[in-house]
Design a protein around this motif. Sequence first.
Motif, mmCIF file in Angstrom:
data_model
loop_
_atom_site.group_PDB
_atom_site.id
_atom_site.type_symbol
_atom_site.label_atom_id
_atom_site.label_comp_id
_atom_site.label_asym_id
_atom_site.label_seq_id
_atom_site.Cartn_x
_atom_site.Cartn_y
_atom_site.Cartn_z
ATOM 1 N N ARG A 58 0.913 -1.108 -0.033
ATOM 2 C CA ARG A 58 0.090 0.025 0.034
ATOM 3 C C ARG A 58 0.852 1.251 -0.039
ATOM 4 O O ARG A 58 2.075 1.152 0.535
ATOM 5 C CB ARG A 58 -0.940 -0.230 1.297
ATOM 6 C CG ARG A 58 -1.306 1.094 1.879
ATOM 7 C CD ARG A 58 -2.954 0.787 2.568
ATOM 8 N NE ARG A 58 -3.396 1.858 2.265
ATOM 9 C CZ ARG A 58 -4.659 1.736 1.363
ATOM 10 N NH1 ARG A 58 -4.989 0.433 1.115
ATOM 11 N NH2 ARG A 58 -5.258 2.601 1.150
ATOM 12 N N VAL A 59 0.334 2.386 -0.507
ATOM 13 C CA VAL A 59 1.050 3.624 -0.378
ATOM 14 C C VAL A 59 0.134 4.670 0.382
ATOM 15 O O VAL A 59 -1.276 4.506 0.656
ATOM 16 C CB VAL A 59 1.480 4.111 -1.716
ATOM 17 C CG1 VAL A 59 2.491 3.135 -2.322
ATOM 18 C CG2 VAL A 59 0.212 4.349 -2.757
ATOM 19 N N HIS A 60 0.733 5.523 0.856
ATOM 20 C CA HIS A 60 -0.006 6.648 1.909
ATOM 21 C C HIS A 60 0.096 8.146 1.450
ATOM 22 O O HIS A 60 1.044 8.180 0.807
ATOM 23 C CB HIS A 60 0.507 6.365 3.415
ATOM 24 C CG HIS A 60 0.132 4.854 3.749
ATOM 25 N ND1 HIS A 60 -1.206 4.636 4.326
ATOM 26 C CD2 HIS A 60 0.888 3.731 4.201
ATOM 27 C CE1 HIS A 60 -1.231 3.482 4.853
ATOM 28 N NE2 HIS A 60 0.006 2.916 4.602
ATOM 29 N N GLU A 61 -0.831 8.894 2.016
ATOM 30 C CA GLU A 61 -0.515 10.305 1.718
ATOM 31 C C GLU A 61 0.500 11.047 2.120
ATOM 32 O O GLU A 61 0.871 11.985 1.676
ATOM 33 C CB GLU A 61 -1.864 10.801 2.431
ATOM 34 C CG GLU A 61 -3.155 10.833 1.737
ATOM 35 C CD GLU A 61 -4.280 11.398 2.581
ATOM 36 O OE1 GLU A 61 -4.064 12.332 3.435
ATOM 37 O OE2 GLU A 61 -5.611 10.720 2.491
ATOM 38 N N ASP A 62 1.202 10.375 3.101
ATOM 39 C CA ASP A 62 2.593 10.972 3.405
ATOM 40 C C ASP A 62 3.864 10.600 2.578
ATOM 41 O O ASP A 62 4.870 10.925 2.925
ATOM 42 C CB ASP A 62 2.878 10.721 4.904
ATOM 43 C CG ASP A 62 3.073 9.164 5.154
ATOM 44 O OD1 ASP A 62 2.973 8.605 4.074
ATOM 45 O OD2 ASP A 62 3.509 8.741 6.260
ATOM 46 N N GLY A 63 3.598 10.068 1.592
ATOM 47 C CA GLY A 63 4.478 9.529 0.522
ATOM 48 C C GLY A 63 5.147 8.288 0.949
ATOM 49 O O GLY A 63 6.111 7.912 0.064
ATOM 50 N N SER A 64 4.739 7.788 1.827
ATOM 51 C CA SER A 64 5.282 6.358 2.110
ATOM 52 C C SER A 64 4.862 5.235 1.301
ATOM 53 O O SER A 64 3.648 5.409 0.942
ATOM 54 C CB SER A 64 5.014 5.902 3.495
ATOM 55 O OG SER A 64 3.829 5.859 4.328
ATOM 56 N N VAL A 65 5.787 4.269 1.069
ATOM 57 C CA VAL A 65 5.241 2.807 0.407
ATOM 58 C C VAL A 65 5.669 1.852 1.405
ATOM 59 O O VAL A 65 6.699 1.648 1.859
ATOM 60 C CB VAL A 65 6.419 3.029 -0.916
ATOM 61 C CG1 VAL A 65 5.994 1.518 -1.406
ATOM 62 C CG2 VAL A 65 5.900 4.037 -1.855
ATOM 63 N N VAL A 66 4.702 0.952 1.741
ATOM 64 C CA VAL A 66 4.936 -0.242 2.483
ATOM 65 C C VAL A 66 4.801 -1.378 1.642
ATOM 66 O O VAL A 66 4.024 -1.775 0.737
ATOM 67 C CB VAL A 66 3.415 -0.193 3.502
ATOM 68 C CG1 VAL A 66 3.975 -1.560 4.495
ATOM 69 C CG2 VAL A 66 3.383 1.002 4.118
ATOM 70 N N PHE A 67 5.760 -2.120 1.960
ATOM 71 C CA PHE A 67 5.986 -3.538 0.949
ATOM 72 C C PHE A 67 5.459 -4.645 1.736
ATOM 73 O O PHE A 67 5.475 -4.493 3.015
ATOM 74 C CB PHE A 67 7.643 -3.632 0.633
ATOM 75 C CG PHE A 67 8.194 -2.544 -0.210
ATOM 76 C CD1 PHE A 67 8.413 -3.089 -1.547
ATOM 77 C CD2 PHE A 67 8.764 -1.654 0.649
ATOM 78 C CE1 PHE A 67 8.645 -2.005 -2.280
ATOM 79 C CE2 PHE A 67 9.262 -0.823 -0.420
ATOM 80 C CZ PHE A 67 9.190 -0.769 -1.750
ATOM 81 N N GLN A 68 5.059 -5.694 1.027
ATOM 82 C CA GLN A 68 4.504 -6.772 1.919
ATOM 83 C C GLN A 68 5.625 -7.428 2.699
ATOM 84 O O GLN A 68 5.102 -8.247 3.690
ATOM 85 C CB GLN A 68 4.262 -7.993 0.753
ATOM 86 C CG GLN A 68 3.015 -7.732 -0.100
ATOM 87 C CD GLN A 68 2.731 -8.384 -1.071
ATOM 88 O OE1 GLN A 68 3.601 -9.641 -1.498
ATOM 89 N NE2 GLN A 68 1.790 -8.502 -1.938
ATOM 90 N N ASN A 69 6.483 -7.223 2.710
ATOM 91 C CA ASN A 69 7.739 -7.781 3.681
ATOM 92 C C ASN A 69 7.601 -6.914 4.915
ATOM 93 O O ASN A 69 8.678 -7.044 5.684
ATOM 94 C CB ASN A 69 9.092 -7.745 2.973
ATOM 95 C CG ASN A 69 9.728 -6.263 2.623
ATOM 96 O OD1 ASN A 69 8.980 -5.409 2.837
ATOM 97 N ND2 ASN A 69 10.489 -6.440 1.769
#
Length: 457
Positions: A269-280
């Motif tokens: 998923r990605v978020h409004e604060d510019g972060s990207v979260v990976f499945q790991n």
Amino acid sequence: MAPSLSPIRSHHVAVIGAGAAGLVAARELRREGHSVVVFERQKQVGGTWIYTDHVEPDPLSVDPTRPVVHSSVYGSLRTNLPRECMGYRDFPFAIRSGVSESRDPRRFPSHGEVLAYLQDFSKEFGIEEMIRFETAVVRVSPAAKSDGDEGIGKWRIESTEKEKKTHRDEIYDAVVVCNGHYIEPRLAEIPGISSWPGKEMHSHNYRLPEPFKDQVVVLIGNSASAVDISRDIAGFAKEVHVAYRSNPADTFIKQPGYSNLWMHSMIERVHEDGSVVFQNGETILVDVIMHCTGYKYHFPFLETNGNVTVDDNRVGPLYKDVFPPALAPWLSFMGIPWKVVPFPLFELQGKWIAGVLSGRIMLPSKEDMMGEIKSFYATLEAQGIPKRYTHQMGNAQFEYNDWLASQCGCSGTEEWRKEMYLTTGVRRRAHPETYRDEWEDYHLVSQAYQDFSLYTH
Ligand code: FAD
């Protein structure tokens, strides 16, 4: 089916595109005695190998009204196949004596060398005299039959010439579609992307690494382009992260030899604060997401009354990836198979189409062609292969090429070419950084050059 002895008929054939497929189609059609017009919307031959600094204004290339930049080639691109393997069979991509010093003699040369080779091919066989440059085909539709047509399909081709702003409307007996398949991007679906503030782009619009200086970049994909571009950018970017859906969910590997390149599982998923979260479970702040996720088949000019459709990237129904049974042989497609050695495959497809159109080679009945297509689809389904992989060939390309060759009465793929393709694939996967400059298949190169001596002078 064996070649027939029926009298040879000549037809008026339109070829759409003067890339590697269209050029060899034109040569084979003319050799067979057909009259040929090649429509090419660019100013020169070479298709995707015509490198340009220009990119599309829409970095994701999703806006249907955008001005299209045809090439997907980036500045540093070198071929991912050795030149001996890559060239047309009877016009080897060999290092020729007496060529100018500006040429790139490497086994895995730059994109400019491929373009120069295609220009040489075009010159050698006088292809340019058949080409209408800067002429875009805007509509191809079935034309009404008249009394003397004797079962010939007839196609109406509408085209526009850029400079003169002329609009032409003409009738052809047959159309061979060679418009290329690397311009209409496929994109990954990313949860949360609509409110993510960073920049998104597709690799179609990647040219040079410098603009990524000090940036944090995520590339999605595992194609040859993703591998090359991630290394290219790592020389400039702060961090490069490659996400790939087939990687196990816990993948988080720092790439040996690099201080700033990591492999991941897919983005969760990605978020409004510019972060990207990976499945790991890793979370990073990212400036750019680049989709290296391939392309879709796209025939915006083609009207077939539903006889040919593109469904989840399956172009069909197509007999042997070339002829739609209901419209065969008057409509045909070249260059549909992927994960192949394209040029020699195009050459055989071109020979087959030319021979079928002249009546020298017979096609099965429409029912038999449909039957074979249906059973092929059923096999894919039984093996759990999604529709979008219908045209992926890989090792099956050699059987396919040999079948085409047998129809055309010529020899199948050379053993050295098969082996070179296979060994290069193994080396590319094991050593993506060095496979273009270090190899051991000297014996195959020497066999190739023995064969080439028939054609080079
Ligand atoms: P294209 O080269 O795309 O040519 C299609 C032509 O049709 C273009 O000139 C276009 O202007 C024209 N056209 C399209 N629509 C119209 C219209 N409506 N009217 C008129 N003209 C039109 N292959 C290899 O063998 N080795 C490699 O190392 C390799 N690397 C690659 C790297 C990248 C990044 C890409 C994208 C592809 C690579 N390929 C490689 C595959 C490459 O696509 C094929 O080698 C081959 O060039 C495809 O030729 P084509 O004629 O099918 O399509």
